[in-house]
Design an enzyme around this catalytic site. Structure first.
Site, mmCIF file in Angstrom:
data_model
loop_
_atom_site.group_PDB
_atom_site.id
_atom_site.type_symbol
_atom_site.label_atom_id
_atom_site.label_comp_id
_atom_site.label_asym_id
_atom_site.label_seq_id
_atom_site.Cartn_x
_atom_site.Cartn_y
_atom_site.Cartn_z
ATOM 1 N N GLU A 158 -3.920 -6.201 -4.206
ATOM 2 C CA GLU A 158 -4.031 -4.919 -4.835
ATOM 3 C C GLU A 158 -2.743 -5.046 -6.020
ATOM 4 O OE1 GLU A 158 -3.989 -0.891 -2.924
ATOM 5 O OE2 GLU A 158 -1.837 -1.620 -2.987
ATOM 6 N N ASP A 188 -10.185 -3.832 -3.389
ATOM 7 C CA ASP A 188 -9.408 -2.767 -4.293
ATOM 8 C C ASP A 188 -8.771 -3.876 -5.364
ATOM 9 O OD1 ASP A 188 -7.718 -3.886 -2.123
ATOM 10 O OD2 ASP A 188 -6.665 -1.993 -1.789
#
Length: 548
Positions: A231, A292
């Site tokens: 991320e 993500d």
């Protein structure tokens, strides 16, 4: 780093470089500025925009705000040029003290002319320099008004180079306008942009690293389970590609992040990024991918391809397309068209019908469709937008809040009933879903899409009412009915609402309050999460987010 304009305030005391009138007959180089992209530090009104100084029409003009120094106007020639002549056709509001500067990247400037004895009318200047960008930087007005140019003409010839890596959309250029009607913070655009640059530089000092050698750059994550998480790397790639033009090292850092991505492949799909690395820079916990991070890595690669092209060390476009295809293959549920939690989840496991709302990045889906030509991404975008609207109307009709996780995506998607992956608040607006106002509104402001606008405005209307217009009252987490979970103030929770505020014409004061709250909040060097979210929110709110 872009040089701060205040550093040039002392120019009025410099000795003038004598003006040299250059007869037209001697101008061997051609006029290269007409119709090119141009930006300015300010405009007096919308009737005097900077483009009017490069439109070839001597009856239209750019004018800066009145009574303020310094001010500038900058033209982007699109590629590196040798510059031999600059012609300034002043209106009555002329510059007495100013510099002509060139730059390869829109960040580092070189003076090719300066004066503190300008007298208006027409300044036809012989200069010697090179760059992609040329600007007039005024530090002393000749009248009480502002600076105003009927025409700003640059003469030269292309050198065949891109200049500064050929940055196509330098930070602060605003070449990708938002949908009509979107708000921005009160104040000059140059001032707003500079606040973002200042925050970026603090973020960069706190979190950008070159650990373990091997040509790698990483974004360190002191508040995560491991020092490096996908991320954070995705955030870093999107941020550095966007900040090109303000940071001359942006491409170098980006390429180091690309090398990290290539050298840390997911154990499930090698075209994705392994989600976690330890202090020795080794992938851990199975080395599989997280959706993500992969979404932002692919998006960052598309930005890089548009910024710098793909003919350098890395073929950004090819890497992006492979990454996008890998997301489709292993991080997208083929039945629901909703994103899975990672490439590690497969049919039959308990997580297969679960999705994380903060992964629902609608503008990314649009970029993936454009780059790949794959219409699947249209269906993916539609599926996620449908669920955003449905979750808001069914489970949060008074707030518009989304839960961290959605379960039963194969039947009737609903908020998680409790802890399904991370926390007892998995079904609440908590440390994942806090990003959704930003993610939803990023699409709303750039596309003007009615579904995204409606979702963003619902969130904005509720939080503005809930807090009475005071961003200090935005809590850390809410139940979907609006009940506060925890007290305190955290950038990850208050900053995202600023993007939603941009979508409502009646929220100027609210947007300004949120913007000022961000400016007044010191960067938390112990939290890449909150700092990186606030930085990306500031990029959008300042008008600098764009979709490749």
């Amino acid at each position: 780093m872009r040089r701060r304009s205040a550093s040039l305030l002392g120019l009025a005391g410099l000795l003038a470089v004598p003006l040299t009138v250059m007869p037209t007959a001697e101008a061997a180089d051609g006029l290269v500025s007409t119709g090119k992209a141009v930006t300015a530090s300010s405009v007096e009104t919308s009737a005097f925009g900077p483009a009017l100084a490069v439109d070839g029409n001597g009856a239209t003009r750019w004018a800066s705000v009145e009574g303020v120094d310094p001010q500038w106007i900058r033209v982007d020639l699109g590629a590196n040029h040798t510059i031999s002549r600059v012609k300034l056709n002043w209106e009555a509001a002329y510059g007495k003290a100013y510099r002509i500067q060139t730059s390869p990247d829109g960040a580092t400037w070189s003076d090719v002319y300066s004066t503190s004895a300008g007298d208006g009318a027409t300044d036809d200047l012989t200069v010697s320099g090179s760059g992609r960008y040329v600007r007039m930087y005024g530090t002393g007005r000749g009248t009480p008004y502002g600076y105003s140019l009927w025409e700003f003409e640059v003469y030269g010839a292309p050198t065949g180079g891109g200049g500064g890596g050929g940055t196509a959309v330098p930070f602060g250029s605003h070449l990708k306008p938002y949908a009509a009607g979107m708000l921005k913070p009160t104040g000059s655009q140059a001032t707003v942009d500079q606040k973002v640059v200042d925050y970026y530089n603090r973020w960069k000092a706190a979190f950008v690293r070159q650990n373990c050698g091997n040509g790698w750059y990483q974004i360190i994550s002191p508040d995560a389970d491991h020092p490096y998480v996908a991320e954070a790397q995705g955030y870093g790639m999107v941020v550095t590609a966007t900040m090109a033009g303000a940071d001359p090292d942006a491409k170098k850092i980006f390429d180091g992040l690309v090398k990290w991505k290539i050298d840390h492949p997911s154990s499930v799909n090698p075209n994705l990024l392994a989600a976690e690395q330890d202090t020795a820079c080794r992938s851990v916990n199975g080395g599989d991918g997280a959706t993500d991070g992969d979404m932002d890595v692919a998006y960052g690669l598309l930005l890089a391809d548009k910024q710098w092209g793909s003919a350098g060390t890395y073929n950004y476009k090819d890497l992006a397309l492979k990454h996008i295809a890998a997301i489709k293959k292993d991080e997208l549920n083929p039945t629901t068209k909703l994103l899975k939690l990672g490439d590690w989840s497969s049919s039959g496991d308990q997580y297969y019908w679960i999705s994380r709302t903060s992964d629902w990045m609608v503008d990314h889906f649009r970029a993936f469709r454009t780059a790949s030509g794959d219409t699947t991404w249209d269906a993916v975008r539609s599926a996620h937008q449908t669920q955003i609207s449905r979750l808001q109307s069914t489970y949060a009709p008074g707030t518009g809040l989304l839960p961290d996780f959605v379960v039963d995506t194969n039947t009737t998607p609903k908020p998680a009933p409790g802890q399904v992956l991370e926390d007892p608040n998995d079904g609440a607006y908590w440390w994942n879903a806090c990003r959704t106002p930003w993610r939803i509104a990023d699409d709303a402001v750039t596309s003007g899409d009615a579904t995204s606008l409606a979702a963003a405005r619902k969130l904005n209307g509720w939080i503005k009412s809930k807090t009475g217009g005071d961003p200090n009252k935005i809590a850390i987490g809410y139940k979907l009915n609006g009940t506060q979970i925890s007290s305190g103030s955290e950038a990850a929770f208050f900053a995202p609402f600023a993007v939603a505020a941009m979508t409502d014409s009646g929220s100027q004061a609210w947007l300004d309050a949120l913007w000022n709250k961000m400016l007044a909040t010191p960067i938390d060097t112990s939290s890449y999460f909150s700092a990186s979210i606030q930085l990306q929110v500031m990029i959008t709110v300042s008008g600098n987010h764009w979709v490749p």
